[in-house]
Scaffold this active site. Structure first.
Site, PDB file in Angstrom:
ATOM      1  N   THR A 161       0.851  -1.207   0.000  1.00  0.00           N
ATOM      2  CA  THR A 161       0.000   0.000   0.000  1.00  0.00           C
ATOM      3  C   THR A 161       0.880   1.248   0.000  1.00  0.00           C
ATOM      4  OG1 THR A 161      -1.841  -1.112   1.066  1.00  0.00           O
ATOM      5  CG2 THR A 161      -1.724   1.276   1.360  1.00  0.00           C
ATOM      6  N   TYR A 221       5.267  -0.332   8.160  1.00  0.00           N
ATOM      7  CA  TYR A 221       4.648   0.995   8.208  1.00  0.00           C
ATOM      8  C   TYR A 221       5.728   2.088   8.177  1.00  0.00           C
ATOM      9  CZ  TYR A 221       1.528   4.723   9.912  1.00  0.00           C
ATOM     10  OH  TYR A 221       0.789   5.880  10.058  1.00  0.00           O
TER      11      TYR A 221
HETATM   12  P1  NAD Z   1      -7.494   4.785   9.199  1.00  0.00           P
HETATM   13  O1  NAD Z   1      -7.014   3.375   9.282  1.00  0.00           O
HETATM   14  O2  NAD Z   1      -8.697   5.182   9.979  1.00  0.00           O
HETATM   15  O3  NAD Z   1      -7.755   5.191   7.683  1.00  0.00           O
HETATM   16  C1  NAD Z   1      -7.024   4.659   6.604  1.00  0.00           C
HETATM   17  C2  NAD Z   1      -7.977   4.493   5.433  1.00  0.00           C
HETATM   18  O4  NAD Z   1      -7.254   3.979   4.311  1.00  0.00           O
HETATM   19  C3  NAD Z   1      -9.099   3.504   5.736  1.00  0.00           C
HETATM   20  O5  NAD Z   1     -10.325   4.022   5.305  1.00  0.00           O
HETATM   21  C4  NAD Z   1      -8.693   2.260   4.935  1.00  0.00           C
HETATM   22  O6  NAD Z   1      -9.785   1.442   4.576  1.00  0.00           O
HETATM   23  C5  NAD Z   1      -7.987   2.897   3.740  1.00  0.00           C
HETATM   24  N1  NAD Z   1      -7.029   2.009   3.082  1.00  0.00           N
HETATM   25  C6  NAD Z   1      -6.057   1.262   3.652  1.00  0.00           C
HETATM   26  N2  NAD Z   1      -5.381   0.583   2.717  1.00  0.00           N
HETATM   27  C7  NAD Z   1      -5.919   0.922   1.513  1.00  0.00           C
HETATM   28  C8  NAD Z   1      -5.659   0.540   0.171  1.00  0.00           C
HETATM   29  N3  NAD Z   1      -4.690  -0.336  -0.128  1.00  0.00           N
HETATM   30  N4  NAD Z   1      -6.425   1.064  -0.824  1.00  0.00           N
HETATM   31  C9  NAD Z   1      -7.426   1.939  -0.529  1.00  0.00           C
HETATM   32  N5  NAD Z   1      -7.726   2.325   0.725  1.00  0.00           N
HETATM   33  C10 NAD Z   1      -6.966   1.822   1.739  1.00  0.00           C
HETATM   34  O7  NAD Z   1      -6.250   5.692   9.596  1.00  0.00           O
HETATM   35  P2  NAD Z   1      -6.164   7.266   9.843  1.00  0.00           P
HETATM   36  O8  NAD Z   1      -5.831   7.480  11.261  1.00  0.00           O
HETATM   37  O9  NAD Z   1      -7.322   7.941   9.254  1.00  0.00           O
HETATM   38  O10 NAD Z   1      -4.860   7.610   8.995  1.00  0.00           O
HETATM   39  C11 NAD Z   1      -4.945   8.181   7.704  1.00  0.00           C
HETATM   40  C12 NAD Z   1      -3.542   8.446   7.178  1.00  0.00           C
HETATM   41  O11 NAD Z   1      -2.855   9.331   8.062  1.00  0.00           O
HETATM   42  C13 NAD Z   1      -2.692   7.189   7.052  1.00  0.00           C
HETATM   43  O12 NAD Z   1      -1.916   7.282   5.879  1.00  0.00           O
HETATM   44  C14 NAD Z   1      -1.801   7.256   8.264  1.00  0.00           C
HETATM   45  O13 NAD Z   1      -0.564   6.619   8.038  1.00  0.00           O
HETATM   46  C15 NAD Z   1      -1.624   8.751   8.460  1.00  0.00           C
HETATM   47  N6  NAD Z   1      -1.325   9.066   9.874  1.00  0.00           N
HETATM   48  C16 NAD Z   1      -2.305   9.000  10.825  1.00  0.00           C
HETATM   49  C17 NAD Z   1      -1.979   9.264  12.145  1.00  0.00           C
HETATM   50  C18 NAD Z   1      -3.013   9.232  13.247  1.00  0.00           C
HETATM   51  O14 NAD Z   1      -2.653   9.407  14.422  1.00  0.00           O
HETATM   52  N7  NAD Z   1      -4.281   9.064  12.969  1.00  0.00           N
HETATM   53  C19 NAD Z   1      -0.661   9.583  12.505  1.00  0.00           C
HETATM   54  C20 NAD Z   1       0.302   9.601  11.498  1.00  0.00           C
HETATM   55  C21 NAD Z   1      -0.037   9.367  10.178  1.00  0.00           C
END
Ligand code: NAD
Ligand code: UDP
Length: 313
Positions: free
Chosen positions: A94, A147
């Protein structure tokens, strides 16, 4: 007639993606939400399903797709350690193939591209707090590597598309973010502690709870992402709250808000769990005129109220 801005939000049905979509839709823009629903949920975006400015596409970013858009917000990737370690090879795919495909799309349609990167690219940091110039201390073969290294190669690809093809890029290094719509079973610390507390179960502190994190409320973070997309800075920018807490302090804060009699129990510390994490956000302050405004006290209250309504307490 003015042309509406067309946004593609990958991972739009997830925690952060769905809040971002709310803000873009409220601003009157067009949004395509693309998600494979691995950790995302339709409930998160149900409010927009019948809006003509909104489209939902079930698609996996590891496969290419052709769309006409102006801005790509590339968030697709599971973010909780439990979810991204469920199938680590898929997580690496991914991050690499997904980012590659979305950058290819950005290049074809000349869209601006924002990558949701992470504080995890700093690994278990030896420099504290972390500025963007810190290169990180990351294990290539640990349980979190799919990751951490995945996001590192995603940043590398993004930057090379900028250098080689002149793609208009933005890179957000997001630190731990929390709030409504976190999945109550994805294992992240604030959702775990709040749901455990509300169910009157013991709060599970991994290790002795001396490890630290800095928690940003989701509304603040989304404002930062939107300002970043709108600015002219191509290098990575930390987005997070600078207030740092030990996990034990966090457990005590949440317990005192729910019920002082809830037990705190210690469980084993997951492998490679970073000891400390705190952003330096002077670059975001300078380039974006952004800093978080919502205190942990207020943010936790809002999050507890959300989970109360989810659990119908
Ligand atoms: P989340 O898991 O709630 O959301 C991720 C979304 O991506 C989900 O809807 C999932 O179904 C979708 N997804 C995963 N793999 C996929 C694929 N191969 N194709 C299409 N869709 C796919 O996570 P989040 O907290 O909303 O995080 C969103 C982004 O922000 C991520 O990239 C994460 O690495 C980054 N991030 C989040 C945080 C945090 O604290 N929430 C911190 C650092 C980075
Ligand atoms: N954590 C904990 N109890 C839990 C869930 C997490 O003590 O029930 C700890 C975890 O070991 C880590 C911190 O809380 O030190 C943050 O964990 P999370 O999974 O939310 O995010 P990350 O480790 O990716 O920062």
């Amino acid at each position: 007639m003015t042309k509406l801005v067309k946004n593609l939000v990958t991972g739009g049905a997830g925690f952060l993606g769905s809040h971002l979509i709310d803000r873009l839709m409220e601003a009157g823009e067009e949004v395509i939400c693309l998600d494979n629903f691995f950790t995302g949920r339709k409930e998160n975006i149900i409010q927009w399903i019948h809006n003509p400015r909104f489209e939902l596409i079930r698609h996996d970013v590891t496969k290419p797709i052709q769309l006409e858009v102006d801005k790509i917000w590339h968030l697709a990737c599971p973010a909780s350690p439990v979810s991204y370690q469920y199938n680590p090879i898929k997580t690496s795919k991914t991050n690499f193939l997904g980012t590659y495909n979305m950058l290819g799309l950005a290049r074809r349609v000349k869209a601006r591209f924002l990558l949701a990167s992470t504080s995890e690219i700093y690994g278990n940091p030896e420099v504290h707090p972390q500025p963007e110039t810190y290169k990180g201390a990351v294990n290539t073969i640990g349980l979190r590597s799919c990751y951490d290294e995945g996001k590192r190669i995603a940043e590398t690809l993004t930057y090379d598309y900028y250098r080689m093809h002149g793609i208009d890029i933005r890179i957000a290094r997001i630190f731990n973010t929390y709030g409504p719509r976190m999945d109550q079973s994805d294992g992240r610390v604030i959702s775990n502690f709040v749901v455990q507390g509300l169910k009157n179960n013991p709060i599970t502190i991994y290790g002795d709870g001396s490890q630290t994190r800095s928690f940003c409320y989701v509304d603040d973070l989304i404002k930062g992402l939107i300002k970043l997309m709108g600015c002219n800075h191509t290098g990575p920018i930390n987005l997070g709250n600078t207030e740092e807490f030990t996990i034990k302090q966090l457990a005590e804060m949440i317990r005192s808000k729910i019920d002082g009699n809830i037990k705190l129990v210690n469980k084993s510390l997951p492998e490679e769990d970073p000891l400390q994490r705190q952003p330096i956000i002077s670059l975001a302050k300078k380039e974006l005129d952004w800093e978080p405004l919502i205190s942990i006290d207020d943010g936790l209250d809002r999050t507890i109220n959300y989970f109360k309504s989810q659990l119908m307490i």
